[in-house]
Design an enzyme around this catalytic site. Structure first.
Site, mmCIF file in Angstrom:
data_model
loop_
_atom_site.group_PDB
_atom_site.id
_atom_site.type_symbol
_atom_site.label_atom_id
_atom_site.label_comp_id
_atom_site.label_asym_id
_atom_site.label_seq_id
_atom_site.Cartn_x
_atom_site.Cartn_y
_atom_site.Cartn_z
ATOM 1 N N HIS A 81 0.822 -1.223 0.000
ATOM 2 C CA HIS A 81 0.000 0.000 0.000
ATOM 3 C C HIS A 81 0.850 1.264 0.000
ATOM 4 C CE1 HIS A 81 -2.184 -3.056 2.738
ATOM 5 N NE2 HIS A 81 -2.518 -3.316 1.493
ATOM 6 N N HIS A 82 1.922 1.251 -0.763
ATOM 7 C CA HIS A 82 2.794 2.431 -0.887
ATOM 8 C C HIS A 82 2.707 2.963 -2.315
ATOM 9 C CE1 HIS A 82 5.583 0.728 2.517
ATOM 10 N NE2 HIS A 82 4.408 1.128 2.970
ATOM 11 N N VAL A 83 1.546 3.414 -2.716
ATOM 12 C CA VAL A 83 1.339 3.836 -4.104
ATOM 13 C C VAL A 83 1.927 5.224 -4.324
ATOM 14 C CG1 VAL A 83 -0.355 4.226 -5.920
ATOM 15 C CG2 VAL A 83 -0.775 2.475 -4.189
#
Length: 610
Positions: free
Chosen positions: A537-539
Site C-alpha cells: 500500500h505504498h502507491v
C-alpha cells in the site's frame, strides 16, 4: 475530535469499557463488507456560503499538515475529508490490521493480477487507503522511514529543483518529535508535531535479530539518519504507545482556529475549473445527502492520496485524452495522470519457527491495564520489531542503493492473514502451523521496475477506479530476481548463532498450490512468490512531479498542475521515483514542503493564531 483513554488507576469498569470498545471494533471488522454506491447526477448543487482562501482535499499525511500551516497564517482554509474521526480504539496499535476491513479503509481492490496476489480471492490485491481524519496514518502500520539520500537526489537530477536530500532534510527534521536511539541532531529533531518513538514493548526478536544481523554484516543503525544500510529497531508513529496520526499531530492543535473549517464525511466529486481561464476555482463535494460547491480565492490543493487524486483529476478533465474522450469527459489538460503507478510489494512466506515453543496464553486484563496506565505492553505495538536495508546485487543499481527491506515481525501469520483476503486453501496452509510461535521475515522490494495504472471505470465519482499494479511484470524479470535474492538472503538468518540460540528453524511447510515443487528450489519460490507476494500500500507516481519536458509529468517542482492555474497536488502521487522505505514520512514531508511553497507565493500575513 478524539478522547484518548488513559488512566493512572484502572478500575474494573474501565477494563469492561475498554474491552467492549475493542470487541466492537473486531466485530465490525469481521462483519463489514464494502458496498459500492451510485452518485445521483440529478442532485441540485448548493453553494457553500463561506469564503475560503484555500480548499484542501484530503486530511491525510500531507493535507493535515497543509491545513495546519496555512491556517496558522490567518488564511481561511476549508479541509474536506471523505472519512470520519478516529476513536480511542482505532488508536490501539495492535488492532491496526482490523481497520483494513472497516469503513476507515476505502476498500480498493486491484484488477486480477498475474504475478502477485494469486493466493488472494479472485487474484486481487487489497490496496488499503485510509478514509479518516489522518488518512492512511490513521490505519497503517505506523512505520517511520524516510528513505535513502539517493532517492531524493535522483528526484533533483530529473529536473525537480529544490527536492534533493539536502533541500529536504530540514523538512524531515521540522515534522518530527523523535525519541529514538541513537539520536544524531544533525539528522534528527525533537519538538516537531509528529511524535516518533521505538516500540514500547518488545520480545527476544529485537536483540536476537540485531545480533543475527551483525553476524551477517548488518550494522546496528538509525536508518533515518546518516546511514541507511544496516539494521535498526523499528520507529513508530506512536505517542506513549498510542497511534499518533497526522490528525492528532496537526489538526487537534489547530481545530479551534476560526479560520479553519474541517468537514469530515465530505466526498469531493470533482474540481471546479474555469473553462476559459483554466483556473481552479473550487470543488464540488457530497455530504449529508447533499451536493455543495465551495469556492477558493487562491488555490485548490489536492491531497487525496495516490489513487483518489488520480481519480479526481480525471473526473475533472485532467488526464490522458484517449481515456477521457472514451468516457465523454471534456479535456481541460492533457496529462498522463495515473500512468506511472508504482507500488511496493512484499513476500510474506518466509518464517522461522521456535522449536518446542507455542504461543503463550495472553493475560488480557494485565495487557489492558499496562496499556491504559503506561502505554506499554503488546497492545502498544503492531508487531514488527526491527527493519533492515541492503542491496542484493540482483537489481540493476550500480551505486550503493538498497533494493530490499526486511522487517522482522513477531506474529503467527495465521492470525494476520485474514486481513489480506487470502483464499481458504492458503489460510489452511497457515493454520497448519497451529499455535506455534513464529518469527516472520517480510521481504519488500524497494524499487520495482514494473509500472501500473489507475484508470477510470466510469464517470461515477462513487465508483472505485480500476487499479492495476502490474507488479513483477518488467520484461527483464529484475523485480522477481531481486525479490528472490532477498528471500535467499533472509534464509541466511537461520544459520546465525544468534538465531540458533533462540531455537529458530526455517518453516518448511509447503504453501497450498506449490506442493509439486521441492521446497527451497527456485521453482518453489517462483510459485510461492506469485501466491504470497502482496501490496504494501505504498502507491506513488500517479501525478508525477517532473520538468515540462518529461512526458509523464503532471506537476512541476512547485507541485502546480501543468496547464491549470491555482491547482496543486501534494501527496504521494507526485513522488517520481520510489522510496527506499515506507511512504508515510515522505508524504508528511511533502506536506511541509508544499506549505512553504504556497506561503512563499502568497506572502503570508500576520502571526500564527493560538
Amino acid at each position: 475530535m478524539l478522547v484518548t483513554l488513559s488512566f493512572s488507576r484502572v478500575s474494573e469498569e474501565n477494563i469492561r469499557e475498554f474491552q467492549a470498545g475493542v470487541d466492537a471494533l473486531i466485530k465490525e471488522s469481521q462483519n463489514y463488507t464494502f458496498e459500492e454506491k451510485n452518485f445521483d447526477t440529478n442532485l441540485h448543487v448548493e453553494s457553500d456560503p463561506k469564503h475560503y482562501d484555500f480548499i484542501i482535499v484530503g486530511a491525510g499525511a500531507a493535507g493535515s499538515v497543509i491545513a495546519n500551516r496555512l491556517s496558522a497564517k490567518h488564511y481561511k482554509v476549508l479541509l474536506l475529508e471523505a472519512g470520519g474521526p478516529e476513536t480511542p480504539y482505532t488508536q490501539i496499535p495492535k488492532l491496526g490490521h482490523f481497520l483494513y476491513n472497516t469503513g476507515y479503509n476505502w476498500g480498493y481492490l486491484t484488477t486480477p493480477q498475474k504475478h502477485i496476489c494469486r493466493g488472494m480471492i479472485d487474484n486481487k490485491c487489497d490496496m488499503a487507503a485510509g478514509k479518516a481524519l489522518g488518512g492512511s496514518t490513521a490505519i497503517n502500520n505506523m512505520y517511520c522511514t524516510r528513505g535513502n539520500r539517493e532517492d531524493y537526489n535522483k528526484w533533483a537530477a530529473m529536473g525537480n529543483h529544490g527536492w534533493s536530500y539536502d533541500d529536504l532534510l530540514p523538512y524531515f527534521k521540522k515534522l518530527e518529535d523523535a525519541f529514538v536511539k541513537p539520536f544524531d541532531p544533525v539528522y534528527r529533531h525533537r519538538g516537531g508535531p509528529f511524535h516518533i518513538e521505538h516500540p514500547r514493548y518488545w520480545t527476544d526478536i529485537t536483540n536476537g535479530s540485531l545480533s543475527a544481523g551483525k553476524e551477517l554484516g548488518f550494522d546496528n543503525i538509525d536508518f533515518n539518519a546518516k546511514e541507511q544500510f544496516g539494521m535498526g529497531r523499528t520507529q513508530l508513529s506512536t505517542k506513549r504507545g498510542k497511534r499518533h496520526s497526522t490528525a492528532q499531530a496537526y489538526l487537534v492543535p489547530a481545530r479551534k482556529r476560526p479560520n479553519l473549517v474541517i468537514k469530515p464525511f465530505s466526498h469531493v466529486t470533482k474540481l471546479l475549473i474555469d473553462s476559459e481561464s483554466k483556473e481552479a476555482t473550487g470543488v464540488e463535494f457530497f455530504t449529508n445527502g447533499k451536493l455543495y460547491a465551495a469556492k477558493a480565492e487562491k488555490e485548490v490543493i489536492l491531497c487525496a492520496g495516490a489513487i483518489n487524486t488520480a481519480q479526481i483529476l480525471k473526473l475533472s478533465g485532467i488526464g490522458p485524452r484517449e481515456e477521457l474522450d472514451k468516457l465523454g469527459i471534456p479535456v481541460v489538460a492533457k496529462l498522463n495522470v495515473g500512468r506511472r503507478f508504482k507500488n511496493h510489494v512484499s513476500f510474506l512466506g518466509l518464517g522461522l519457527i521456535y522449536k518446542n515453543t507455542t504461543l503463550a496464553k495472553e493475560d488480557e486484563t494485565a495487557e489492558i491495564i499496562e496499556y491504559l496506565q503506561k502505554g506499554k505492553g503488546p497492545l502498544s505495538v503492531p508487531g514488527t520489531e526491527t527493519i533492515a536495508y541492503f542491496k542484493t546485487g540482483a537489481s540493476g543499481h550500480k551505486r550503493r542503493y538498497p533494493d530490499i527491506e526486511f522487517f522482522f515481525h513477531n506474529e503467527n501469520p495465521a492470525i494476520t492473514a485474514k486481513s489480506f483476503r487470502f483464499k481458504p486453501e492458503i489460510l489452511e496452509s497457515f493454520k497448519s502451523l497451529g499455535n506455534k510461535r513464529i518469527l516472520e521475515i517480510g521481504v519488500m522490494l524497494t524499487h520495482p521496475q514494473s509500472t501500473g495504472t489507475v484508470l477510470l471505470k466510469d464517470k461515477d465519482p462513487f465508483h472505485h477506479p480500476l487499479v492495476d499494479p502490474n507488479s513483477l511484470s518488467d520484461p527483464d524479470d529484475e523485480d522477481f530476481r531481486t525479490l528472490l535474492a532477498g528471500i535467499k538472503k533472509g534464509l541466511n538468518f537461520a544459520d546465525t548463532e544468534a538465531f540458533k540460540k533462540m531455537n529458530l528453524v526455517v518453516n518448511k511447510y509447503k504453501i497450498a498450490g506449490c506442493e509439486d515443487h521441492e521446497w527451497g528450489s527456485d521453482d518453489y519460490w517462483k510459485c510461492a512468490i506469485k501466491l504470497l507476494t502482496v501490496s504494501v500500500h505504498h502507491v506513488t507516481g500517479t501525478a508525477r512531479m517532473g520538468p515540462k519536458c518529461d512526458k509523464d509529468a503532471v506537476v512541476d517542482n512547485k507541485l502546480s498542475v501543468y496547464g491549470v492555474e491555482k491547482l496543486r497536488v501534494a501527496d504521494a502521487s507526485v513522488i517520481p521515483i520510489t522510496i527506499s522505505g515506507h511512504t508515510m514520512i515522505p508524504s508528511i514531508m511533502i506536506g511541509e514542503k508544499a506549505s512553504d511553497l504556497i506561503l512563499q507565493k502568497w506572502k503570508a500575513k500576520g502571526t500564527p493564531q493560538n
